[in-house]
Every structure is written in structure tokens, then in C-alpha cells.
Design a protein around this motif. Structure first.
Motif, PDB file in Angstrom:
ATOM      1  N   UNK A 108      -8.646   8.475   0.978  1.00 53.67           N
ATOM      2  CA  UNK A 108      -7.683   8.346  -0.121  1.00 53.67           C
ATOM      3  C   UNK A 108      -8.152   7.286  -1.102  1.00 53.67           C
ATOM      4  N   UNK A 109      -7.843   7.503  -2.380  1.00 52.24           N
ATOM      5  CA  UNK A 109      -8.010   6.468  -3.395  1.00 52.24           C
ATOM      6  C   UNK A 109      -6.753   6.456  -4.240  1.00 52.24           C
ATOM      7  N   UNK A 110      -6.201   5.270  -4.449  1.00 54.29           N
ATOM      8  CA  UNK A 110      -4.947   5.132  -5.187  1.00 54.29           C
ATOM      9  C   UNK A 110      -5.014   3.916  -6.097  1.00 54.29           C
ATOM     10  N   UNK A 111      -4.592   4.099  -7.350  1.00 52.63           N
ATOM     11  CA  UNK A 111      -4.513   3.000  -8.316  1.00 52.63           C
ATOM     12  C   UNK A 111      -3.145   3.075  -8.986  1.00 52.63           C
ATOM     13  N   UNK A 112      -2.438   1.968  -8.997  1.00 53.31           N
ATOM     14  CA  UNK A 112      -1.140   1.967  -9.678  1.00 53.31           C
ATOM     15  C   UNK A 112      -1.309   2.457 -11.118  1.00 53.31           C
ATOM     16  N   UNK A 113      -0.448   3.353 -11.587  1.00 50.04           N
ATOM     17  CA  UNK A 113      -0.600   3.897 -12.949  1.00 50.04           C
ATOM     18  C   UNK A 113      -0.697   2.836 -14.030  1.00 50.04           C
ATOM     19  N   UNK A 153       3.140  12.804   2.960  1.00 54.60           N
ATOM     20  CA  UNK A 153       1.708  12.528   2.958  1.00 54.60           C
ATOM     21  C   UNK A 153       1.386  11.116   2.466  1.00 54.60           C
ATOM     22  N   UNK A 154       2.400  10.352   2.055  1.00 54.33           N
ATOM     23  CA  UNK A 154       2.158   8.939   1.768  1.00 54.33           C
ATOM     24  C   UNK A 154       1.813   8.226   3.074  1.00 54.33           C
ATOM     25  N   UNK A 155       1.130   7.093   2.969  1.00 53.93           N
ATOM     26  CA  UNK A 155       0.783   6.345   4.173  1.00 53.93           C
ATOM     27  C   UNK A 155       2.018   5.931   4.955  1.00 53.93           C
ATOM     28  N   UNK A 156       1.886   5.911   6.280  1.00 55.06           N
ATOM     29  CA  UNK A 156       2.865   5.224   7.112  1.00 55.06           C
ATOM     30  C   UNK A 156       2.133   4.085   7.824  1.00 55.06           C
ATOM     31  N   UNK A 157       2.894   3.210   8.459  1.00 54.00           N
ATOM     32  CA  UNK A 157       2.284   1.996   9.001  1.00 54.00           C
ATOM     33  C   UNK A 157       1.397   2.273  10.209  1.00 54.00           C
ATOM     34  N   UNK A 184       0.827  -1.203   0.000  1.00 53.04           N
ATOM     35  CA  UNK A 184       0.000   0.000   0.000  1.00 53.04           C
ATOM     36  C   UNK A 184       0.868   1.262   0.000  1.00 53.04           C
ATOM     37  N   UNK A 185       1.964   1.239   0.730  1.00 54.74           N
ATOM     38  CA  UNK A 185       2.869   2.386   0.736  1.00 54.74           C
ATOM     39  C   UNK A 185       3.560   2.512  -0.623  1.00 54.74           C
ATOM     40  N   UNK A 186       3.895   1.399  -1.233  1.00 51.53           N
ATOM     41  CA  UNK A 186       4.495   1.413  -2.566  1.00 51.53           C
ATOM     42  C   UNK A 186       3.537   2.015  -3.588  1.00 51.53           C
ATOM     43  N   UNK A 187       2.253   1.665  -3.479  1.00 51.35           N
ATOM     44  CA  UNK A 187       1.242   2.225  -4.378  1.00 51.35           C
ATOM     45  C   UNK A 187       1.165   3.741  -4.234  1.00 51.35           C
ATOM     46  N   UNK A 188       1.219   4.224  -2.992  1.00 51.16           N
ATOM     47  CA  UNK A 188       1.182   5.666  -2.761  1.00 51.16           C
ATOM     48  C   UNK A 188       2.344   6.367  -3.459  1.00 51.16           C
ATOM     49  N   UNK A 189       3.529   5.783  -3.380  1.00 52.41           N
ATOM     50  CA  UNK A 189       4.696   6.411  -3.999  1.00 52.41           C
ATOM     51  C   UNK A 189       4.562   6.457  -5.515  1.00 52.41           C
ATOM     52  N   UNK A 190       3.892   5.468  -6.105  1.00 49.46           N
ATOM     53  CA  UNK A 190       3.671   5.465  -7.545  1.00 49.46           C
ATOM     54  C   UNK A 190       2.601   6.481  -7.947  1.00 49.46           C
ATOM     55  N   UNK A 191       1.577   6.613  -7.115  1.00 40.52           N
ATOM     56  CA  UNK A 191       0.439   7.458  -7.461  1.00 40.52           C
ATOM     57  C   UNK A 191       0.684   8.937  -7.195  1.00 40.52           C
ATOM     58  N   UNK A 192       1.509   9.234  -6.209  1.00 38.12           N
ATOM     59  CA  UNK A 192       1.713  10.621  -5.806  1.00 38.12           C
ATOM     60  C   UNK A 192       3.202  10.960  -5.796  1.00 38.12           C
ATOM     61  N   UNK A 193       3.802  11.006  -6.991  1.00 43.60           N
ATOM     62  CA  UNK A 193       5.222  11.369  -7.065  1.00 43.60           C
ATOM     63  C   UNK A 193       5.393  12.863  -6.839  1.00 43.60           C
TER      64      UNK A 193
END
Length: 220
Positions: A116-121, A46-50, A30-39
Motif C-alpha cells: 500500500x501507498x497512501x498520502x494525505x490529499x 480494506x483500510x488498515x486495522x491494528x 495511519x488508519x486515519x490516512x487510509x480513510x482520507x485516501x480511500x473514501x
């Protein structure tokens, strides 16, 4: 708990997806997805933390959804319950979600608020965001809430801010004169704008504006 299997068609071939609640074993993805979605220039803090994710799955697990394809988490959607007064809509994302920690989740609230809503590009052509949003509508109905609500970013606004106000920008998107990747998606997913809010989120592309968009429970 939520679990739904569906088939999508990608390049003419069926693809099975699983919509389900996420849990602790999914946190790294989920944190990896955030980094892809919000570069950048979106703030990485502001990416998720655990700690936030742990709150999501313990305080309101019904509002923690993801989509899995071939064992890989490719998208997520997170919400909490709040009391919302439509006559006083102004607030920030941080106020509504306790900076994403959702410690203000109210089991007796009247509104499911999207954090939040996030989808891998690489997976956005499959329409996963709309599927997750529709799944969250099911939660609204199941819990008997009045609405689903959330603030949408306006990432295209900075390009035309010298020509129009934030409200005029949203009106132009509604009229089909401008395509905004977030607002236009939310419209296709069934959400309707109710207010433009200043200082909603620290977001350079949106000039810190957000547009509150709701889906009303048709059974209320």
C-alpha cells in the motif's frame, strides 16, 4: 532502520520532512490516512486495522515507512518480501499480501512487494509518494533483491471501459493520451508495467483490474 531528513520547497518556502519506519505509536494516524485516501466507494473494510499494522512492524519493519512533517504522519508505504516468477504474473492483492496481514512475508524472497501507498490529499502536491518510493528502492538495493513490484489501481478505467479494454487503457496512459492518477504517478516514480491482472482488488473504479508495475534493481 530507515531514517532520512530532507528539505522540500512548498510555495517557495523550505519544509523539513522525516522519512522513517513507522511503529505502534503511529497506528491511529495511519488508519486515519487510509480513510482520507480511500473514501467510498472504496470498501472501508480494506483500510488498515491494528492487527495488520502490528504485523507490518514485527514481520518486516524495514518495509514499513512513513513521512512525518511537524510531528504529523502525512504518508505511508508498506511492503513485504515474496518470491515472484515473472513468467507467471497473475495473482490478486489478497494472495500477494495475505489480505494486508503479510504473514506470508518471506525473508528469502527475491522481490519487495508493495502492499500500500497512501498520502494525505492535503499533502499530495509535495511529491511525498515519489520520495517514499525512492526510499523503498534503497531497501531493495540494501537487501540485494531483484525488484520492487506492486499492483497499481486503475481508478480512471471505469470512465472509458465501454470504449477500450484494460490493456488498451494502460497503453493509452503509456502513450500520454490518458492521465490516470495512480498509473501515471507510478510511471513518474520509476515503475514500469509488466502485466494487467483481472480480479486484482475489490475496486469499483478500476473494475477490479490492477496493473503490475516493477522497478528493477540496477545492480542485479
Amino acid at each position: 532502520m530507515y531514517r532520512s531528513k530532507q528539505l522540500l520547497f512548498y510555495n517557495g518556502k523550505p519544509v523539513q520532512i522525516i522519512v522513517r519506519n513507522y511503529d505502534s505509536k503511529d497506528f491511529d494516524e495511519l488508519i486515519e490516512i487510509q480513510s482520507e485516501c480511500f473514501p467510498p466507494p472504496f470498501p472501508s473494510e480494506l483500510w488498515w486495522n491494528k492487527e495488520q499494522l502490528n504485523n507490518h512492524v514485527t514481520l518486516f519493519p524495514e518495509g514499513a515507512l512513513c513521512i512525518e512533517i511537524d510531528g504529523k504522519i502525512v504518508s505511508s508505504l508498506t511492503g513485504l518480501c515474496v518470491n515472484f516468477d515473472p513468467t507467471h504474473p497473475n495473482h490478486s492483492w489478497a494472495e500477494a499480501t495475505d489480505h494486508g496481514y503479510i504473514t506470508n512475508h518471506d525473508p528469502n524472497g527475491n522481490t519487495l512487494y508493495i502492499v500500500d501507498i497512501s498520502v494525505r490529499p492535503a499533502y499530495r502536491s509535495l511529491g511525498l509518494g515519489k520520495i517514499m518510493m525512492q526510499s523503498m528502492y534503497h531497501i531493495v538495493i540494501q537487501l540485494g533483491l531483484d525488484r520492487l513490484l506492486g499492483g497499481g489501481r486503475m481508478p480512471g478505467y471505469h470512465k472509458v471501459a465501454h470504449e477500450m479494454t484494460a490493456n488498451e487503457y494502460v497503453e493509452a496512459v503509456l502513450a500520454g493520451k490518458i492521465h490516470d492518477p495512480v498509473i501515471s504517478f507510478l510511471l513518474r516514480a520509476g515503475r514500469m508495467p509488466i502485466a494487467v491482472v483481472e480480479n486484482y482488488l475489490d475496486d469499483e473504479e478500476s473494475l477490479n483490474y490492477g496493473v503490475l508495475m516493477e522497478w528493477k534493481n540496477p545492480f542485479k
